[in-house]
Motif scaffolding. Structure first.
Motif, PDB file in Angstrom:
ATOM      1  N   ASP A 124       0.840  -1.201   0.000  1.00  0.00           N
ATOM      2  CA  ASP A 124       0.000   0.000   0.000  1.00  0.00           C
ATOM      3  C   ASP A 124       0.874   1.250   0.000  1.00  0.00           C
ATOM      4  OD1 ASP A 124      -2.398  -1.323   0.005  1.00  0.00           O
ATOM      5  OD2 ASP A 124      -2.933  -0.831   2.076  1.00  0.00           O
ATOM      6  N   ALA A 127      -0.879   6.991   0.839  1.00  0.00           N
ATOM      7  CA  ALA A 127      -2.250   7.468   0.614  1.00  0.00           C
ATOM      8  C   ALA A 127      -3.249   6.333   0.769  1.00  0.00           C
ATOM      9  CB  ALA A 127      -2.367   8.090  -0.776  1.00  0.00           C
ATOM     10  N   LYS A 128      -2.885   5.134   0.280  1.00  0.00           N
ATOM     11  CA  LYS A 128      -3.777   3.980   0.391  1.00  0.00           C
ATOM     12  C   LYS A 128      -3.936   3.557   1.848  1.00  0.00           C
ATOM     13  CE  LYS A 128      -6.304   0.652  -1.325  1.00  0.00           C
ATOM     14  NZ  LYS A 128      -7.591   0.934  -1.994  1.00  0.00           N
ATOM     15  N   LYS A 129      -2.878   3.663   2.611  1.00  0.00           N
ATOM     16  CA  LYS A 129      -2.960   3.327   4.037  1.00  0.00           C
ATOM     17  C   LYS A 129      -3.931   4.267   4.753  1.00  0.00           C
ATOM     18  CE  LYS A 129       1.654   1.286   4.421  1.00  0.00           C
ATOM     19  NZ  LYS A 129       3.009   1.412   4.991  1.00  0.00           N
ATOM     20  N   ASP A 131      -6.461   5.703   3.330  1.00  0.00           N
ATOM     21  CA  ASP A 131      -7.787   5.263   2.877  1.00  0.00           C
ATOM     22  C   ASP A 131      -8.266   4.058   3.671  1.00  0.00           C
ATOM     23  OD1 ASP A 131      -7.925   7.239   0.975  1.00  0.00           O
ATOM     24  OD2 ASP A 131      -7.322   5.950  -0.703  1.00  0.00           O
ATOM     25  N   ARG A 132      -7.362   3.141   3.955  1.00  0.00           N
ATOM     26  CA  ARG A 132      -7.746   1.950   4.735  1.00  0.00           C
ATOM     27  C   ARG A 132      -8.149   2.342   6.158  1.00  0.00           C
ATOM     28  NH1 ARG A 132      -7.289  -2.231   1.173  1.00  0.00           N
ATOM     29  NH2 ARG A 132      -5.305  -2.518   0.092  1.00  0.00           N
ATOM     30  N   ARG A 134      -9.442   5.177   7.041  1.00  0.00           N
ATOM     31  CA  ARG A 134     -10.770   5.792   6.928  1.00  0.00           C
ATOM     32  C   ARG A 134     -11.837   4.710   6.802  1.00  0.00           C
ATOM     33  NH1 ARG A 134      -8.707   9.991   2.493  1.00  0.00           N
ATOM     34  NH2 ARG A 134      -7.988  11.693   3.841  1.00  0.00           N
ATOM     35  N   ALA A 135     -11.535   3.687   5.999  1.00  0.00           N
ATOM     36  CA  ALA A 135     -12.494   2.593   5.818  1.00  0.00           C
ATOM     37  C   ALA A 135     -12.762   1.885   7.135  1.00  0.00           C
ATOM     38  CB  ALA A 135     -11.953   1.600   4.781  1.00  0.00           C
ATOM     39  N   SER A 150     -18.233   0.106  -1.753  1.00  0.00           N
ATOM     40  CA  SER A 150     -16.998  -0.528  -2.216  1.00  0.00           C
ATOM     41  C   SER A 150     -17.223  -1.513  -3.357  1.00  0.00           C
ATOM     42  CB  SER A 150     -16.307  -1.254  -1.057  1.00  0.00           C
ATOM     43  OG  SER A 150     -15.916  -0.352  -0.060  1.00  0.00           O
ATOM     44  N   LYS A 190      -3.076  -3.442   4.891  1.00  0.00           N
ATOM     45  CA  LYS A 190      -2.360  -2.183   5.102  1.00  0.00           C
ATOM     46  C   LYS A 190      -0.898  -2.424   5.472  1.00  0.00           C
ATOM     47  CE  LYS A 190      -3.055   0.185   8.872  1.00  0.00           C
ATOM     48  NZ  LYS A 190      -3.694   1.009   9.929  1.00  0.00           N
TER      49      LYS A 190
END
Length: 265
Positions: A124, A127-129, A131-132, A134-135, A150, A190
């Motif tokens: 990841d 930025a993707k981390k 997002d995770r 936040r998810a 999703s 993550k």
């Protein structure tokens, strides 16, 4: 045939059908063995096909609050050992590909091949981390909110109406997951490391299937990976992240040809 075994005091569900060389199918995040029903039926004409509900998904239980890709890979190994399997082809969709890669790193002499089906060796991004994280916060408040958004977004925009029934079925299946299972998978994805080296130095032959309109894995990044020396077969579809539905016949044909080619050699 649907069966269970106990691993770390937790029920793990798997299915098997067919005879011959073994193919293990690993589903993605918010998915289950059910996603492979069609593929398992087709592949079982030539192979013994094993589908496993990864921890926290489908009918399998949870281990804890983080399900690392390594822990999931160890679960796959436990099922395979229980069935007395020695070597096998592995196919992983999305998160299932991350699990197959962890397996290949832990047990490099076991996989006959690995197919990354809309999956990647890259970790990841930062930025993707975010997002995770936040998810995870969304899931704690309302898992349904994450699921309803999703899953449709994994399909190419114009595919969402065409595959409305399949999307509804996937949403219904994901709603059965415990909150703990969803969060544990997000945490595990993550923290997964970069496994790009496997595509260059591993004894394992790889196939990569990617989609031009995949919103999860940018096609430019996937094309980079496809040039790695251990990637012996590749397919780029015109659609999104859900090639097993959006490009069912083309993906199945590519997968079948790749496995047959490895078996011949």
């Amino acid at each position: 045939m649907s069966s269970y075994l106990s691993h770390r005091g937790t029920p793990i569900h798997y299915t098997e059908c067919g005879r011959g060389s073994v193919v293990i199918l690993l589903h993605g995040f918010l998915e289950s063995t059910q996603m492979w029903n069609d593929y398992a039926q087709e592949l079982s004409n030539k192979y013994r096909v094993i589908c496993i509900d990864l921890p926290g998904h489908g009918k399998s239980g949870c281990f804890g609050y983080v399900h690392s890709m390594e822990e999931m890979a160890e679960t796959v190994k436990v099922v395979a050992d229980h069935l007395r399997l020695k070597r096998y082809h592995m196919v992983g969709h999305s998160m299932g590909g991350y699990v197959a890669l962890a397996f290949g790193e832990l047990y490099p002499d076991i996989p006959k091949s690995i197919t990354l089906f809309h999956s990647t060796t890259y970790p990841d991004s930062e930025a993707k981390k975010v997002d995770r994280d936040r998810a995870i916060q969304v899931v704690k408040k309302s898992p349904d909110a994450l699921i309803k958004v999703s899953i449709p977004n994994l399909f190419r925009a114009k595919s969402r109406k065409l595959y409305k029934a399949q999307i509804a079925n996937m949403i219904a299946e994901a709603r059965k997951m415990p909150v703990q299972g969803i969060i544990a998978a997000l945490e595990g994805m993550k923290e997964r490391p970069d496994r790009e080296a496997l595509l260059h130095l591993s004894p394992i032959p790889f196939c990569i299937i990617a989609g031009k309109k995949d919103t999860v894995l940018p096609i430019e990044k996937m094309e980079e990976q496809m040039r790695a020396p251990r990637v012996l077969d590749r397919l780029i579809t015109e659609n999104g992240h859900m090639g097993f539905i959006e490009d069912r016949d083309l993906c199945l044909e590519t997968l079948s040809y790749f496995i047959e080619d490895i078996e011949r050699h």
